[in-house]
Design a protein around this motif. Structure first.
Motif, PDB file in Angstrom:
ATOM      1  N   UNK A  76       3.070 -12.564 -12.331  1.00 13.78           N
ATOM      2  CA  UNK A  76       1.956 -12.791 -13.067  1.00 13.78           C
ATOM      3  C   UNK A  76       0.611 -12.409 -12.280  1.00 13.78           C
ATOM      4  N   UNK A  77      -0.354 -11.891 -12.814  1.00 11.06           N
ATOM      5  CA  UNK A  77      -1.566 -11.775 -12.267  1.00 11.06           C
ATOM      6  C   UNK A  77      -1.472 -10.500 -11.494  1.00 11.06           C
ATOM      7  N   UNK A  78      -0.160  -9.887 -11.220  1.00 10.34           N
ATOM      8  CA  UNK A  78      -0.313  -8.628 -10.235  1.00 10.34           C
ATOM      9  C   UNK A  78      -1.307  -7.353 -10.729  1.00 10.34           C
ATOM     10  N   UNK A  79      -1.509  -6.848  -9.910  1.00  9.28           N
ATOM     11  CA  UNK A  79      -2.499  -5.469 -10.185  1.00  9.28           C
ATOM     12  C   UNK A  79      -2.089  -4.460  -9.624  1.00  9.28           C
ATOM     13  N   UNK A  80      -1.558  -3.342 -10.474  1.00  8.43           N
ATOM     14  CA  UNK A  80      -1.312  -1.984  -9.888  1.00  8.43           C
ATOM     15  C   UNK A  80      -2.316  -0.832 -10.065  1.00  8.43           C
ATOM     16  N   UNK A 103       0.780  -1.171  -0.082  1.00 14.42           N
ATOM     17  CA  UNK A 103       0.090   0.069   0.222  1.00 14.42           C
ATOM     18  C   UNK A 103       0.832   1.223  -0.024  1.00 14.42           C
ATOM     19  N   UNK A 104       0.203   2.279   0.363  1.00 17.54           N
ATOM     20  CA  UNK A 104       0.989   3.837   0.074  1.00 17.54           C
ATOM     21  C   UNK A 104       2.221   3.827   1.200  1.00 17.54           C
ATOM     22  N   UNK A 105       1.901   2.957   2.324  1.00 17.41           N
ATOM     23  CA  UNK A 105       3.081   3.109   3.271  1.00 17.41           C
ATOM     24  C   UNK A 105       4.369   2.263   3.064  1.00 17.41           C
ATOM     25  N   UNK A 106       4.097   1.457   1.924  1.00 16.81           N
ATOM     26  CA  UNK A 106       5.418   0.778   1.723  1.00 16.81           C
ATOM     27  C   UNK A 106       6.093   1.335   0.604  1.00 16.81           C
ATOM     28  N   UNK A 107       7.330   1.840   0.669  1.00 16.38           N
ATOM     29  CA  UNK A 107       8.207   2.521  -0.126  1.00 16.38           C
ATOM     30  C   UNK A 107       8.825   1.498  -0.934  1.00 16.38           C
ATOM     31  N   UNK A 108       8.616   1.469  -2.238  1.00 13.88           N
ATOM     32  CA  UNK A 108       9.269   0.385  -3.078  1.00 13.88           C
ATOM     33  C   UNK A 108       9.921   1.402  -4.252  1.00 13.88           C
ATOM     34  N   UNK A 109      10.204   2.584  -3.947  1.00 15.70           N
ATOM     35  CA  UNK A 109      10.925   3.327  -4.849  1.00 15.70           C
ATOM     36  C   UNK A 109      12.467   3.150  -5.102  1.00 15.70           C
ATOM     37  N   UNK A 110      12.773   2.606  -6.167  1.00 17.96           N
ATOM     38  CA  UNK A 110      14.015   2.081  -6.511  1.00 17.96           C
ATOM     39  C   UNK A 110      14.049   0.628  -6.403  1.00 17.96           C
TER      40      UNK A 110
END
Length: 252
Positions: free
Chosen positions: A21-25, A5-12
């Protein structure tokens, strides 16, 4: 299934040999993402701001933005007029948009009862889409262009999760109106835009207005109308996309 979610920082972040497979953004910022040696069969990308400014989307080294834009113009006659810059062109653009929506409303009338309230994959239903366009008109026409102090119709619909800070959602209805009430509100807003466009002049189009989301940032009347036209065409595309899914499931 992992959920970020918005609290997870996956930047970089770097994903190597990862099974997505099957992921949704949804509502995710993937600007500047680089994918190398990926399998992308059946990938679906919906980016409503793809055509803003000088955006580039490279697929195997080819910028596909102009190709996607041209194909959408082919599929939706009248869409290309959304960037008109003079009074006559804007009048034509709105007239063609009205005819497009009229045909879609007529299509919905032929579909089973309750279709207007069906949500596809968590997206807004057809009725909710029309309610959002009521709000979009109130924001960019009544608030931005006309400067009305109380521009919002109670049937307007906003995504509260992404609403601008300070937006007073109490002006909006807490209970969903009937589809007939939605159509009445929508028709009134469509007529308002038609009437305003019928009276614009080059001088008025060039005049400045505060951005309704950030008053310190100026807009022109023309840019406000362009934003409204973009909203109309994008949400029409969403609506038709989901109506196709609904009809497909009925025939399955």
């Amino acid at each position: 299934m992992a959920t970020f979610g918005s609290t997870d920082d996956l930047h970089g972040a770097e994903f190597v040999d990862t099974d997505l497979r099957g992921a949704r953004f949804v509502g995710a910022d993937i600007s500047g993402v680089v994918m190398r040696g990926v399998q992308a069969e059946g990938v679906e990308i919906d980016a409503p701001w793809l055509f803003d400014g000088e955006n580039v989307l490279l697929v195997n080294g080819v910028d596909v933005v102009p190709l996607v834009d041209a194909e959408l113009n082919r599929r939706f006659p009248g869409r290309a007029d959304r960037r008109a810059t003079d009074p006559e062109g804007l009048a034509t653009a709105w007239d063609r948009l009205e005819h497009t929506w009229a045909a879609t409303l007529a299509r919905v009338d032929t579909m089973p009862s309750g279709t207007v309230d069906v949500s596809v994959a968590g997206e807004w239903s057809f009725a909710q889409t029309l309610r959002h366009l009521v709000l979009a008109t109130d924001t960019w026409l009544r608030k931005a262009i006309l400067g009305e102090e109380q521009p919002y119709h109670p049937y307007g619909l906003i995504d509260v999760a992404t609403a601008d800070d300070g937006f007073d959602v109490t002006v909006l209805a807490q209970d969903a109106p009937s589809y007939g009430e939605v159509l009445e509100a929508r028709a009134g807003r469509v007529a308002m835009v038609r009437d305003v466009i019928a009276g614009v002049t080059p001088e008025l189009l060039a005049s400045s207005r505060p951005n309704p989301h950030d008053p310190a940032h100026p807009e022109t009347v023309l840019s406000c109308l362009h934003t409204l036209l973009e909203e109309e065409w994008e949400h029409h595309r969403y609506a038709v996309r989901d109506l196709d899914v609904i009809e497909g499931s009925e025939g399955a």
